[in-house]
Write an enzyme that holds these catalytic residues in place. Structure first.
Site: not given
Length: 378
Positions: A247, A252, A282
């Site tokens: 990420n 993003h 996550d």
């Protein structure tokens, strides 16, 4: 399903399709009113004229009107148990009943014009127009019914008008064709507006129970499913290993794409019998019924291992392959997850998940305190 006039108008969402068909079968007052009025008018014409054709058509109108009213009562008594296929069949049945009744009224108009009965033609045409207006008000949500029924209703009148020698009748027949086209457009617009409202309603309902990014059920939906679970079931908590570096490195937008792909793989793992949910960030959860005893534990371990292995396969983010991993906590529960135990079950499976992560990740751990973490391929 073969491509037909009906299939063009079937809504892909079974819930919306069912609601639309339910609305068709709430029209008892209107159907009864037009049925009773039409029978009365046709019988009056038969008595006043003594014409056998009127008498036969009156019987046809009575039979079709009675069958339509009976079908409304029958649908109401059985609808709660209908499958999606049943709903489609009953929509066809409603269309067939409306078309048969339309044909009966069309035959009445044809007969009046054929025998040069001007008062009869006026009465028959008034009944036909009343039926058309009422049909648009109650059945426009299913345009194919309007198109088919109005066509069958108006065709005999158009044919009779064209067969008459007077120009006025021929012009009237042509005008009825344009009237059918107007009905067609009106029903399509009314149907589209109504369906949009239903879709908006279900979208709002879905937003309350589904994660906007992945489309998976959210925490609230998972907790509801867990509270309603009965028998033997498994809970598997999944946490991604190495998601943050991906990420941070790719942004993003790439991270969101990765989460969507993760969601798709977890949904494939659980299949139709279970659910995969996103708890936030996550972290994901899986819930699935299993066989009792050792068979259930083997199913649980196999599902957790499959999820870990599937998530270890590289993902493509804008044609860039990236690799992450996953850790899993497993809990097998026998019996219903009542409101008092739901939080305890989640706490236990969470502890197992973080035991797997502390052991190095890419492995699963049991919620049983005496069972240590296991490698996914072990």
């Amino acid at each position: 399903m073969p491509h037909t006039l009906l299939s063009r108008f079937l809504h892909p969402d079974p819930r919306i399709r069912r609601e639309l068909v339910d609305l068709l079968y709430t029209s008892l007052p209107q159907v009864s009113a037009i049925g009773g009025t039409s029978v009365t008018g046709a019988v009056a014409l038969a008595i006043m004229s003594g014409d056998i054709g009127y008498a036969v058509i009156s019987a046809f109108i009575f039979v079709t009107a009675a069958a339509r009213i009976y079908s409304l009562f029958l649908y109401k008594s059985r609808a709660a148990h209908f499958s999606d296929a049943d709903v489609i069949r009953w929509e066809r049945l409603y269309g067939a009943g409306a078309s048969a009744f339309g044909l009966a009224l069309g035959m009445l108009s044809y007969r009046a014009l054929h025998i040069d009965d001007a008062p009869g033609a006026w009465i028959a045409f008034g009944l036909a127009m009343s039926f058309c207006v009422g049909m648009v008000s109650r059945a426009a949500i299913r345009p194919w019914i309007i198109l088919t029924t109005a066509g069958i209703l108006l065709a005999p009148t158009i044919a009779a008008g064209l067969l008459r020698p007077e120009l006025a009748y021929k012009l009237g027949a042509v005008m009825l064709v344009f009237f059918w086209l107007t009905l067609r457009e009106a029903s399509k617009h009314l149907s589209a507006a109504f369906v949009e409202r239903l879709e908006a309603k279900y979208r709002l309902a879905r937003q309350a129970t589904h994660d906007f990014l992945t489309g998976l059920p959210n925490r609230a939906a998972f907790l509801q499913a867990l509270a309603e679970a009965s028998g033997d079931f498994i809970i598997i908590a999944i946490d991604l290993d190495g998601f943050k570096p991906v990420n941070d490195r790719h942004g993003h937008h790439a991270g969101d794409d990765l989460l969507r792909q993760v969601a798709a793989r977890l949904s494939s793992c659980t299949g139709d019998a279970g659910i995969a949910a996103r708890f936030g960030g996550d972290e994901f959860m899986m819930l699935k019924p299993v066989a009792p005893g050792e068979d259930g534990r083997e199913e649980a371990l196999a599902l957790a291992r499959r999820a870990i292995i599937d998530l270890s396969i590289p993902f493509l983010l804008t044609d860039i392959p990236v690799r992450i991993g996953a850790s899993a906590g497993i809990l097998v529960s026998a019996g219903a997850a009542t409101a008092g135990t739901t939080a305890q079950l989640l706490e236990r499976v969470d502890r197992a998940l973080y035991a797997a992560k502390r052991a190095g990740g890419s492995r699963c751990a049991w919620a049983d305190e005496d069972v240590g973490p296991e490698r996914a391929a072990g």
